[in-house]
Design an enzyme around this catalytic site. Structure first.
Site, mmCIF file in Angstrom:
data_model
loop_
_atom_site.group_PDB
_atom_site.id
_atom_site.type_symbol
_atom_site.label_atom_id
_atom_site.label_comp_id
_atom_site.label_asym_id
_atom_site.label_seq_id
_atom_site.Cartn_x
_atom_site.Cartn_y
_atom_site.Cartn_z
ATOM 1 N N GLU A 95 -0.538 0.754 -10.097
ATOM 2 C CA GLU A 95 -0.374 1.426 -11.387
ATOM 3 C C GLU A 95 -0.920 0.600 -12.551
ATOM 4 O O GLU A 95 -1.519 1.150 -13.485
ATOM 5 C CB GLU A 95 1.106 1.741 -11.625
ATOM 6 N N LYS A 146 0.782 6.944 12.011
ATOM 7 C CA LYS A 146 1.729 7.736 11.242
ATOM 8 C C LYS A 146 1.947 9.077 11.950
ATOM 9 O O LYS A 146 1.001 9.747 12.344
ATOM 10 C CB LYS A 146 1.201 7.954 9.823
ATOM 11 N N ARG A 165 5.958 0.720 -14.081
ATOM 12 C CA ARG A 165 5.361 -0.484 -13.523
ATOM 13 C C ARG A 165 4.152 -0.952 -14.332
ATOM 14 O O ARG A 165 3.695 -2.079 -14.164
ATOM 15 C CB ARG A 165 4.945 -0.231 -12.068
#
Length: 636
Positions: free
Chosen positions: A377, A287, A405
């Site tokens: 979640e 990243k 969600r």
């Protein structure tokens, strides 16, 4: 200021243009694409590290695949800046995340190359599998590729999709972009498993030899492929001392490969196109690749740093000579630690957003009492419910948009069992530049219909602290919503005081028109009232604080005195706070002219929060204008 692309990138307006270049130019194209992203984000802001990490993968995919006919799904969508630039949006890229400009995420109505809207994570495999099954039904042989990374593989939905994909016999390629990061570092057993694979030197050496052998033998027919597949699987199992997770799901596993070797990636993707059935390619990337401060610094900071000096790496911060109000998320983080120091039953939970929610403050101070459960979640909510059954008080911090969600878990695992879980919904209301996939527009409406659940929203930092304190002593579920960004109180560390559940407050007495607000948006009424005073108007202002239960005593007082009422909320009008007030008015036999301000029943795109509030008519001037119009209308 328009950023000028490099010599080769300037010639690429579509993947067809990219394919005109010989392979020996791909490295230069990658360098120019990466620099174009750096140049733009440094000036205009946006997501940063994730897209830098997939530059080579992006170029290789569009070089080999026949996009847009071949279907490419990005997950999470903030990895797709390079994809947007290569697919005809280079000259508009400076409008990325700006009001009226390009979306920060792939978006179907923006481009035919954006096959699926991907603002949330872990959806790509399900979507790409559905596409692949649809193509198979239509006798189409196009390719379907799901690029899943930046932590998205920690979401349970990805595993549900892989379980299905393994028995689907579809033309599906899953590319795992493994950079050990989401926004914060990845957590959990899967991260450790992938690390074991990528660091096994023996496996990687033999894997390369098997890969070459597979490429040669595949030219001799399916029987040779079947034999080498068994040999390859046996080697993986033996050398890793465990069965391969992906192979056990009947997904052909290839890799790991260097995600920054564009020429090798192109060769591998081209070979995989010829291998039938569902398969997964494991790519190792970094990243922030190509920008030294992002590579070697705090990668969480460089996920979306705002504007910065591309030479020195200095991130520009707004400076003020006077104390500024804190962000609501920081008030949450510090207050939770303060409460936890007083109450050893308090725990903290977040699904992969410790820095975004500021739960990282508690994770540092009390690491045994604060949990990042990954992009999961549903698990976060039910895990919190489990904690509550043991007499603990979990504060489950989830962005409003992501709480959607886990709705089933809120209903069944928390509220039906009346368990004292405290939901802190960050980013409620408009999320700004992240756009409609991240707006927290619906939580008031979908929470207020659930039995046992308290629904509250603070107008300022003091109220947030007091609501958290009150919720920590609640015997049932309690939700507190607050927006992204700053509050209004530079001196916010006020003494903790309990707010009786369902009790609103009078902010300002007034005549003729009553304004009822919920949450931070009530601060706009103060500004609107100052403007209205110049017109000789003096509306009353009531901060209701709770949508459920409503303060009935205060409502009787309001509707007994006022025949003109305005409700203001930074949530959807359909079933929201204003609807709750009108329902109460009707049920109790009152008659008044009520004007509801909030988010209309339409998709609101991205922009600054104030731009979006103005678009929807509940900025300070919009509120003032509604009061002016009501003041001129007589109730019959």
């Amino acid at each position: 200021m328009l950023i000028q692309p490099g010599e080769l990138l300037a010639q690429i307006n579509s993947p067809a243009d990219l394919k005109k270049f010989p392979k020996d130019k791909l490295v230069q194209i990658c360098d120019e694409l990466r620099q174009f992203i750096i140049d733009n984000v440094s000036v205009y802001g946006g997501h940063f590290g994730a897209s830098l990490g997939v530059v080579e993968l992006t170029v290789a995919l569009h070089y080999v695949l026949n996009t847009p006919e071949d279907q490419l799904v990005w997950d999470v969508g903030h990895q797709a800046y390079g994809h947007k630039i290569l697919t005809g949006r280079r000259d508009q890229f400076h409008t990325n995340r700006v009001f009226g400009g390009l979306s920060g995420f792939p978006k179907r109505k923006e481009s035919e190359y954006d096959t699926f809207g991907v603002g949330h994570s872990s959806t790509s495999i399900s979507a790409a599998l559905g596409m692949a099954v649809g193509s198979k039904y239509q006798n189409s042989s196009i390719q379907h590729v799901a690029v899943i990374g930046d932590g998205a593989m920690t979401g349970g939905m990805a595993f549900e999709a892989m379980n299905h994909a393994g028995v689907s016999d579809t033309n599906l390629l899953i590319i795992l972009n493994d950079n050990c990061m989401s926004i914060d570092p990845n957590v959990g057993a899967l991260k450790e498993y992938l690390t074991d694979i990528t660091t096994s030197h023996t496996y990687n050496k033999v894997k390369d030899e098997v890969w070459k052998m597979l490429g040669k033998l595949s030219k001799f027919g399916s029987s040779a492929q079947e034999i080498i597949s068994k040999v390859e699987g046996g080697l993986k199992s033996a050398l890793l001392n465990q069965s391969n997770l992906f192979e056990s799901l009947n997904l052909r596993y290839f890799g790991p490969v260097d995600g920054h070797d564009v020429n090798h990636l192109a060769e591998v993707i081209r070979d995989l196109k010829d291998i039938p059935g569902p398969k997964i390619l494991h790519c190792i990337t970094m990243k922030g690749k190509g920008f030294e401060p992002a590579e070697n610094g705090n990668q969480t900071t460089w996920h979306a740093p705002g504007t910065f000096d591309k030479v020195t790496g200095e991130i520009y911060k707004k400076k003020s000579s006077i104390p500024q109000p804190p962000k609501y998320q920081d008030v949450f983080g510090h207050t939770l630690v303060e409460l936890a120091e007083q109450n050893d039953k308090i725990m903290g939970v977040t699904p992969a957003m410790p820095s975004g929610s500021s739960l990282n403050i508690m994770m540092k101070a009390m690491p045994d009492r604060a949990f990042d459960v990954g992009i999961a979640e549903q698990h976060a909510v039910t895990f919190s419910a489990g904690l509550a059954t043991r007499g603990l008080v979990p504060f489950c911090n989830i962005y409003s948009t992501f709480m959607q969600r886990a709705y089933d878990q809120v209903v069944h695992d928390v509220c039906l069992q009346n368990l004292p879980v405290v939901f802190c919904l960050d980013r409620a209301g408009f999320a700004g530049a992240d756009g409609p996939t991240h707006h927290g527009a619906y939580d008031i409406a979908y929470f207020r219909c659930i039995p046992n659940l308290v629904v509250a929203a603070p107008m300022n930092e003091e109220e947030l602290r007091n609501m958290m304190y009150s919720a920590s002593e609640s015997e049932g579920p309690y939700s507190i919503r607050y927006p992204r960004g700053q509050g209004v109180m530079p001196e916010w560390r006020t003494p903790l005081a309990k707010i009786p559940t369902g009790q609103g407050r009078i902010v300002k007495e007034g005549e003729e028109v009553a304004i009822l607000t919920i949450g931070h948006i009530g601060n706009y009424v103060t500004e609107a009232s100052d403007a209205l005073a110049k017109d000789g108007l003096n509306p009353a202002h009531f901060d209701m604080r709770f949508v459920k239960p409503l303060d009935e005593e205060l409502l009787h007082e309001i509707f007994g005195k006022f025949k003109k009422v305005v409700t203001v909320e930074d949530g959807c009008l359909m079933g929201g706070f204003g609807s709750a007030v009108v329902e109460w008015m009707t049920d109790h036999g009152y008659q008044a002219q009520v004007k509801r301000l909030g988010i209309p029943d339409e998709v609101i795109e991205h922009g600054t929060q104030l731009e979006l509030h103005k678009q929807c008519g509940f900025d300070p001037e919009g509120i003032a204008e509604v009061v002016r119009s009501l003041a001129e209308v007589q109730i019959g």
